[in-house]
Structures are given as C-alpha cells and as structure tokens.
Design an enzyme around this catalytic site. Structure first.
Site, PDB file in Angstrom:
ATOM      1  CG  PHE A 125      -1.953   0.982   1.369  1.00 32.33           C
ATOM      2  CD1 PHE A 125      -3.163   0.829   0.722  1.00 32.33           C
ATOM      3  CD2 PHE A 125      -1.787   2.073   2.209  1.00 32.33           C
ATOM      4  CE1 PHE A 125      -4.196   1.757   0.898  1.00 32.33           C
ATOM      5  CE2 PHE A 125      -2.811   3.008   2.386  1.00 32.33           C
ATOM      6  CZ  PHE A 125      -4.018   2.843   1.721  1.00 32.33           C
ATOM      7  CB  ALA A 132       1.150  12.884   2.127  1.00 27.22           C
ATOM      8  CD  GLU A 367      -2.833   0.751   8.803  1.00 27.28           C
ATOM      9  OE1 GLU A 367      -2.243   1.505   8.015  1.00 27.28           O
ATOM     10  OE2 GLU A 367      -3.369  -0.306   8.470  1.00 27.28           O
TER      11      GLU A 367
END
Length: 390
Positions: A125, A132, A367
């Site tokens: 991912f 960012a 996350e």
C-alpha cells in the site's frame, strides 16, 4: 448485517489452527526472527498453506472470506507473537487487498486477487510520503494522463513489504483538489515496471523482520487499465475506506500484543522471588497486573463491538478511530508496565516484554497517528451534533 462467508464452526477451526500455529511454531522462534530480521521461509510457506495471505479476501477470489468480526479475532491471535509474522500478509488482507476488493474493476480483481490470496503476489500500500502520512490529502506524487497510459512520478516512504512486493497500490494526484474532490487516484503498479526503485530496508526501533523501505517512481508508465476502478474519483475514498477497516485490525493486533505482555508478566511475577517471596504477592505488583488486565479486557470488548458495527454499516468512521486510539495507547501502557514488573530483566534483549515494548510503539503511528484519531473522533462527534441541531 451481511452473512459471513465462513460459518461459526468453520471459523472456530480456522482460529484454533491459527492459535496453535502462533503459539507452538512461531513463539519459540521469535528470537530467530529478531536476530535474522526476517521471518523464516518455512514459516512463510506454512502461513501461505493455511490461507493466511488471503484470509480476508472473499472466497470467489481464492481467499477464506472472513469478515471484520472474524478478522479481529485472528488479529488478536496474530498479535500474540512477533508482529513481523502478521506483517508478511497484513497488506494482502488489509489496506492493499481491500482496495481491490472494494474498488477494483472485475478485470483487476480477476488478475490480482487470487494471486494475492495465495501469497504468490505480495501487495504493498504505497500512500505515505514525507509530507503526507496520516493525512493523505497532502501527497505530492503525481500521475499524468498521456494518451492510453499514465505516467507516475514521486516518492513514498515507510512502505510495508516494499522489498518483497510484486504489486504496489499507488496513490497519486491526477488533478487539482477542488472542494470535496481531493484529486487523488489509485493505480496498480507491478514492482518490475521500469522506473520503480525500491530503497534499502529501513532500520527501525522494533518489529524486526517486518520490512519497510522507500519507493520511488520515475516516469513510470502504466496502461489506462491500471487505474483502480477505472475512475479517478475513487482514490481518496479507497484510501479512507481501507484505512478505517485497517484501524480496527490494528486495534485488535494491539490487544493481542498486550495480552502476551500480561501473560509474560503474570508468569514472571508468580515465580520470581525477592527476599524469599514471589513478587506477585506484593500488592503494588498486583496493582500493575490488575491495570494491565483491565486494559486488555476493555480493548478486547471494544474491538469486537466496533467490528460488529463496521460490518453492519452502523459506524465506519468514529468507531474504528476510537478503537485504534484506545487499544494502541493501551498496549503501550501495558508493555511499559510489563517491563516494570520484570524490573531490570525486562530491559534485557531476548526477553519477550522488551521486544513487545519496542514493537507496539509503532502501532500508535501507522494507519493514522493517535493525534489524527483524536481529530477524527472529536470532529466527527461535533459535526454529528451540529447536523442534529439544524
């Protein structure tokens, strides 16, 4: 609520096999994983044979088809040992694989998901960048349309499984942000595409054997069919949906790690003596154990409740962030108390609670950091109240 693909009896068998694998085969080799900074090949093959690379992928694409209420039970078992084990197949089942499950075209799913579920393909991912991380809206990587292809330029960092990846799920800006449109799209980029460069493995505080690295994209050309969902508008929604689901999984993983730290501490306190008395008979040690137990029990109940609400569609935003915030912070406190219970022994390499102390620190960062979770929860509550007051 949708009916899960795997019934209760079958799931009990899957969970039991996973628990047995973790405790009988992985726990005794934790030091080997830490010292070698790698999960041994035989454990990887066993995990693939058990279907762990695709346990959350629907059965029609070769996975076991577990829903999130079942996923969290698996995560609590996987969190009991070195987090590197779960990391091997975490992105396949989670934030990378779920982008394809939820947003991919039929062609994209047919091409990739069975290979992801079997472990033949490791998917990464590729979202995080130097500017960012917890807020994907700030990403700089760009994708420009050139006829029937897209050209991608930019760099990512801290990308889990990047050194092993066969496929990158890449988030890139394709247009200017406007209003609620963040201008982000998602692309499927095979790792062997010209212009893709994977950097050396990162040297981290903990989680040895869970590999991350930087990835750069220099004029990387992919066909139009690489655009996930065939739509530029799906990108940001794909990221947020995958991250929300992943946050519940990480919360459950934290509970598993906290349970292990508690078990190690209780076992240590029961037999280790000071002045001829087991330290577990000292009231202040019992108080620490009690606080640890309360945290683990609260976390376990919370992730089960939040997972059920996610599956039913009742809450897929505030609950996941609240669970991730509470459980990862709880695991940090429990790990700290575990070292305290062990005293000087807990500070020594090769002792389980020392490794856990380092490993769980990362759970509060990826996350979405704890600070971002607080903004999501607090802001969501205020906005909900404002809508109700109109």
């Amino acid at each position: 609520m949708t009916t899960p693909e795997v019934g209760a009896e079958d799931f009990r068998d899957i969970l039991g096999q996973t628990r047995d694998f973790v405790r009988r085969e992985v726990v005794p080799r934790e030091q080997e994983i830490a010292d070698g900074d790698a999960v041994p090949d035989d454990l990887r093959r066993k995990a693939a044979d058990m279907g762990l690379f695709g346990y959350a992928i629907p059965q029609q694409w070769g996975g076991l088809g577990l829903d999130l209420t079942q996923d969290v039970e698996m995560a609590m078992e996987l969190g009991y040992t070195s987090l590197a084990l779960r990391s091997m197949f975490g992105t396949n089942n989670g934030i990378a694989g779920q982008v394809l499950v939820g947003f991919g075209t039929d062609e994209q799913r047919e091409r990739w998901l069975e290979k992801i579920a079997s472990g033949e393909v490791v998917a990464s991912f590729a979202l995080t960048e130097p500017e960012a991380g917890s807020n994907p809206a700030g990403l700089k990587t760009r994708a420009v349309r050139d006829g029937e292809r897209w050209v991608i330029d930019g760099g990512k960092r801290f990308i889990t499984n990047a050194p092993l990846a066969n496929l990158f799920v890449v988030f890139a800006r394709t247009r200017q942000a406007s209003g609620r449109d963040t201008g982000i799209a998602v692309f499927l980029v095979p790792a062997d595409t010209p212009g893709v460069t994977v950097g050396p493995k990162d040297r981290k505080m903990g989680q040895e054997g869970a590999w991350t690295s930087e990835v750069s994209f220099d004029g990387v050309e992919v066909p139009a069919s690489a655009l996930v969902g065939g739509s530029e508008e799906d990108g940001y929604r794909a990221a947020m949906t995958s991250l929300a689901r992943g946050r519940v999984h990480i919360a459950a993983l934290a509970v598993g790690s906290a349970q292990r730290a508690l078990d190690e501490s209780v076992a240590f306190a029961a037999v280790t003596e000071q002045g001829g008395t087991p330290i577990g008979e000292f009231q202040l040690v019992q108080a620490m154990l009690a606080d640890m137990q309360a945290g683990v029990m609260a976390g376990r109940s919370m992730v089960r409740d939040v997972a059920a609400r996610y599956v039913s569609g009742e809450d897929r935003r505030i609950g996941p962030s609240a669970a991730k915030l509470f459980c990862t912070e709880m695991a940090g406190r429990v790990a700290d108390l575990a070292v305290q219970v062990h005293g000087g022994t807990g500070y020594m390499r090769g002792v389980a609670v020392e490794r856990i102390y380092r490993d769980v620190r990362l759970l509060r960062l990826y996350e979405g950091t704890s600070e971002i979770q607080r903004l999501i929860v607090g802001g969501g509550l205020v906005r909900s109240a404002q809508r109700a007051a109109r």
